[in-house]
Design a protein around this motif. Structure first.
Motif, PDB file in Angstrom:
ATOM      1  N   HIS A 109       0.878  -1.171   0.000  1.00  0.00           N
ATOM      2  CA  HIS A 109       0.000   0.000   0.000  1.00  0.00           C
ATOM      3  C   HIS A 109       0.915   1.221   0.000  1.00  0.00           C
ATOM      4  CE1 HIS A 109      -3.345   2.453   2.244  1.00  0.00           C
ATOM      5  NE2 HIS A 109      -3.092   2.910   1.031  1.00  0.00           N
ATOM      6  N   SER A 121       2.290  -0.808 -10.469  1.00  0.00           N
ATOM      7  CA  SER A 121       0.928  -0.719  -9.939  1.00  0.00           C
ATOM      8  C   SER A 121      -0.026  -1.734 -10.575  1.00  0.00           C
ATOM      9  CB  SER A 121       0.353   0.680 -10.192  1.00  0.00           C
ATOM     10  OG  SER A 121       1.115   1.667  -9.539  1.00  0.00           O
ATOM     11  N   TYR A 130      -3.737   1.777 -10.481  1.00  0.00           N
ATOM     12  CA  TYR A 130      -4.019   2.067  -9.086  1.00  0.00           C
ATOM     13  C   TYR A 130      -2.682   2.352  -8.394  1.00  0.00           C
ATOM     14  CZ  TYR A 130      -8.578  -0.171  -9.981  1.00  0.00           C
ATOM     15  OH  TYR A 130      -9.819  -0.509 -10.478  1.00  0.00           O
ATOM     16  N   TRP A 132      -1.834   3.405  -5.621  1.00  0.00           N
ATOM     17  CA  TRP A 132      -1.716   3.008  -4.210  1.00  0.00           C
ATOM     18  C   TRP A 132      -1.489   1.512  -4.031  1.00  0.00           C
ATOM     19  CZ3 TRP A 132      -6.050   4.658  -6.761  1.00  0.00           C
ATOM     20  CH2 TRP A 132      -7.056   3.718  -6.963  1.00  0.00           C
ATOM     21  N   ALA A 133      -1.648   0.733  -5.109  1.00  0.00           N
ATOM     22  CA  ALA A 133      -1.696  -0.725  -5.008  1.00  0.00           C
ATOM     23  C   ALA A 133      -0.572  -1.373  -5.805  1.00  0.00           C
ATOM     24  CB  ALA A 133      -3.052  -1.234  -5.504  1.00  0.00           C
ATOM     25  N   SER A 165      -1.504  -5.483   4.928  1.00  0.00           N
ATOM     26  CA  SER A 165      -1.472  -5.358   3.464  1.00  0.00           C
ATOM     27  C   SER A 165      -0.479  -6.327   2.836  1.00  0.00           C
ATOM     28  CB  SER A 165      -1.130  -3.923   3.032  1.00  0.00           C
ATOM     29  OG  SER A 165      -2.008  -2.998   3.599  1.00  0.00           O
ATOM     30  N   TRP A 168      -3.105  -8.767  -1.915  1.00  0.00           N
ATOM     31  CA  TRP A 168      -3.597  -7.899  -2.975  1.00  0.00           C
ATOM     32  C   TRP A 168      -4.282  -6.662  -2.407  1.00  0.00           C
ATOM     33  CZ3 TRP A 168      -2.265  -8.674  -7.875  1.00  0.00           C
ATOM     34  CH2 TRP A 168      -1.924  -9.968  -8.299  1.00  0.00           C
ATOM     35  N   TYR A 169      -3.945  -5.514  -2.964  1.00  0.00           N
ATOM     36  CA  TYR A 169      -4.738  -4.304  -2.761  1.00  0.00           C
ATOM     37  C   TYR A 169      -5.505  -4.066  -4.049  1.00  0.00           C
ATOM     38  CZ  TYR A 169      -5.384  -0.721   0.781  1.00  0.00           C
ATOM     39  OH  TYR A 169      -5.877   0.027   1.807  1.00  0.00           O
ATOM     40  N   HIS A 173     -10.104   1.998  -1.421  1.00  0.00           N
ATOM     41  CA  HIS A 173      -8.977   2.740  -0.870  1.00  0.00           C
ATOM     42  C   HIS A 173      -9.504   4.036  -0.276  1.00  0.00           C
ATOM     43  CE1 HIS A 173      -5.260   5.431  -1.477  1.00  0.00           C
ATOM     44  NE2 HIS A 173      -4.912   4.543  -0.561  1.00  0.00           N
ATOM     45  N   SER A 194     -10.753  -5.016  -9.253  1.00  0.00           N
ATOM     46  CA  SER A 194      -9.439  -5.188  -8.628  1.00  0.00           C
ATOM     47  C   SER A 194      -8.545  -6.165  -9.386  1.00  0.00           C
ATOM     48  CB  SER A 194      -9.612  -5.661  -7.179  1.00  0.00           C
ATOM     49  OG  SER A 194     -10.304  -4.695  -6.421  1.00  0.00           O
ATOM     50  N   CYS A 291      -9.591  -7.927  -0.991  1.00  0.00           N
ATOM     51  CA  CYS A 291      -8.382  -7.113  -1.116  1.00  0.00           C
ATOM     52  C   CYS A 291      -8.329  -6.090   0.010  1.00  0.00           C
ATOM     53  CB  CYS A 291      -8.379  -6.346  -2.448  1.00  0.00           C
ATOM     54  SG  CYS A 291      -8.409  -7.381  -3.911  1.00  0.00           S
TER      55      CYS A 291
END
Length: 388
Positions: A109, A121, A130, A132-133, A165, A168-169, A173, A194, A291
């Motif tokens: 994350h 990502s 994404y 953040w992921a 985390s 998977w993220y 979010h 996702s 996730c």
């Protein structure tokens, strides 16, 4: 039941009384952040400030440059919100107050990583990244996450770690000024949004007998009714209904195996670097295709790998049951309860919530979050813990 409170280093550093009042809550342990994502946090009792803005995901101790030399992906040092060895300074003060200190490590994350290394990502079926992921299927990302897990978990004096985390993220979010709630995506829609289509995942789907281009097209087609307002039936049956059972099963097989092997590798690496008796827990959800911060896992598998799990229980402790059924007597099952009223917690019912969690198999409590709670919330926590 043993209770541990989550704490940030900035809750303690610069406040000579912080360690004392945290110990005075009645907890025996603190779970202290050593690697954390970007956030904006309240510090309602700090003598010098009220707001901390952590601008990006960072480690809260000095990075060991020798560990990361020659690697494209490496942890970011913190800025003014946690200068120097903020983790170490806070850990020492908390230990001096008689508290056991365990590390709290946020792994997959990291928005800054995604901004500076876009190829790391998750990429959805529409081609959106994404940031953040980080995609946990990519070799460089996995090497980075395992290295970070070791360095941030095994800090001097720590008796254990909680890895958040580690899986998977996806789409979900807590993003700044978020505007993604206009269409109600349940479990099925969240899963489809996702799914990752980076080169590593496209190869992974191929290994499951799927054509990645055809799969991406099928995902977009499956989501179209939801964009038009059709209800999301939710659950794994809903994914199969939208995508088709064969394709759904193949994507899940790829993602489950990818997460399982990363979790095995990270836990093994932490144990190899840690002293004897070092406890390794994962923040976990017992539904493997879920996730987020509480990574989806297979309960029987993860409890054969780690010493236990930290399970989200605010709003109900039902997620403990699958772990309790598979855990055996030695596993740590920590019920994570929010005790900040302003964040949806209920410190006034902590005693009853803890009792219910124990009935469903919890062996310990985690209290989120000592540093964010009001004095009134903390008073209720202190009262509840005195009577448990």
């Amino acid at each position: 039941m043993k209770a541990s409170a989550f704490v940030y280093p900035w809750d303690v550093v610069g406040d000579p009384g912080a360690a004392g009042w945290i110990a005075g809550l009645g907890v025996r342990q603190v779970t202290l952040a050593s690697a954390y994502h970007s956030t904006r946090a309240l510090t309602p009792r700090h003598p010098r400030r009220r707001i901390v803005t952590a601008a990006h995901a960072a480690v809260l101790y000095p990075v060991d440059d020798s560990r990361w030399q020659g690697r494209a992906l490496r942890p970011y040092p913190a800025g003014e919100w946690a200068p120097g060895d903020a983790y170490g300074e806070a850990a020492a003060a908390l230990a001096d107050a008689g508290l056991d200190v365990h590390t709290w490590v946020v792994l997959a994350h990291n928005s800054r990583l995604g901004a500076e290394h876009p190829s790391t990502s998750v990429v959805n079926a529409y081609g959106d990244r994404y940031a953040w992921a980080p995609c946990i299927a990519q070799a460089d990302t996995r090497e980075y996450l395992v290295g970070l897990a070791v360095e941030a978990a095994v800090r001097p004096g720590a008796g254990g770690t909680e890895l958040e985390s580690l899986g998977w993220y996806g789409l979900a979010h807590l993003h700044a000024h978020d505007k993604t709630g206009g269409v109600g995506l349940g479990d099925a829609g969240q899963y489809l949004m996702s799914l990752c289509f980076c080169p590593s995942c496209r190869d992974g789907y191929g290994g499951q007998g799927l054509d990645a281009d055809e799969l991406a097209s099928a995902v977009r087609t499956a989501l179209e009714p939801l964009w038009q307002g059709a209800p999301d039936d939710g659950g794994w049956a809903g994914v199969g209904k939208l995508l088709g059972d064969r394709q759904a099963a193949a994507t899940r097989a790829w993602r489950d195996e990818t997460a399982r092997t990363l979790q095995e590798e990270a836990v093994a690496a932490v144990r190899a670097a840690a002293p004897d008796g070092f406890q390794v827990l994962l923040h976990a959800d017992p539904v493997s295709y879920h996730c987020g911060a509480n990574a989806g896992v297979d309960p029987a598998h993860i409890l054969s790998v780690a010493d236990g799990v930290v399970v989200p229980c605010t709003g109900g402790a039902g997620l403990l049951t699958p772990f309790a059924e598979d855990g055996g007597d030695a596993a740590v099952l920590a019920a994570n309860l929010t005790v900040v009223s302003g964040m949806g917690g209920s410190p006034g019912t902590l005693r009853a919530d803890a009792a219910r969690a124990r009935e469903l198999g919890a062996t310990e409590l985690r209290l989120y979050h000592a540093g964010l709670a009001s004095d009134e919330d903390l008073s209720a926590v202190r009262e509840a813990l005195s009577r448990l």
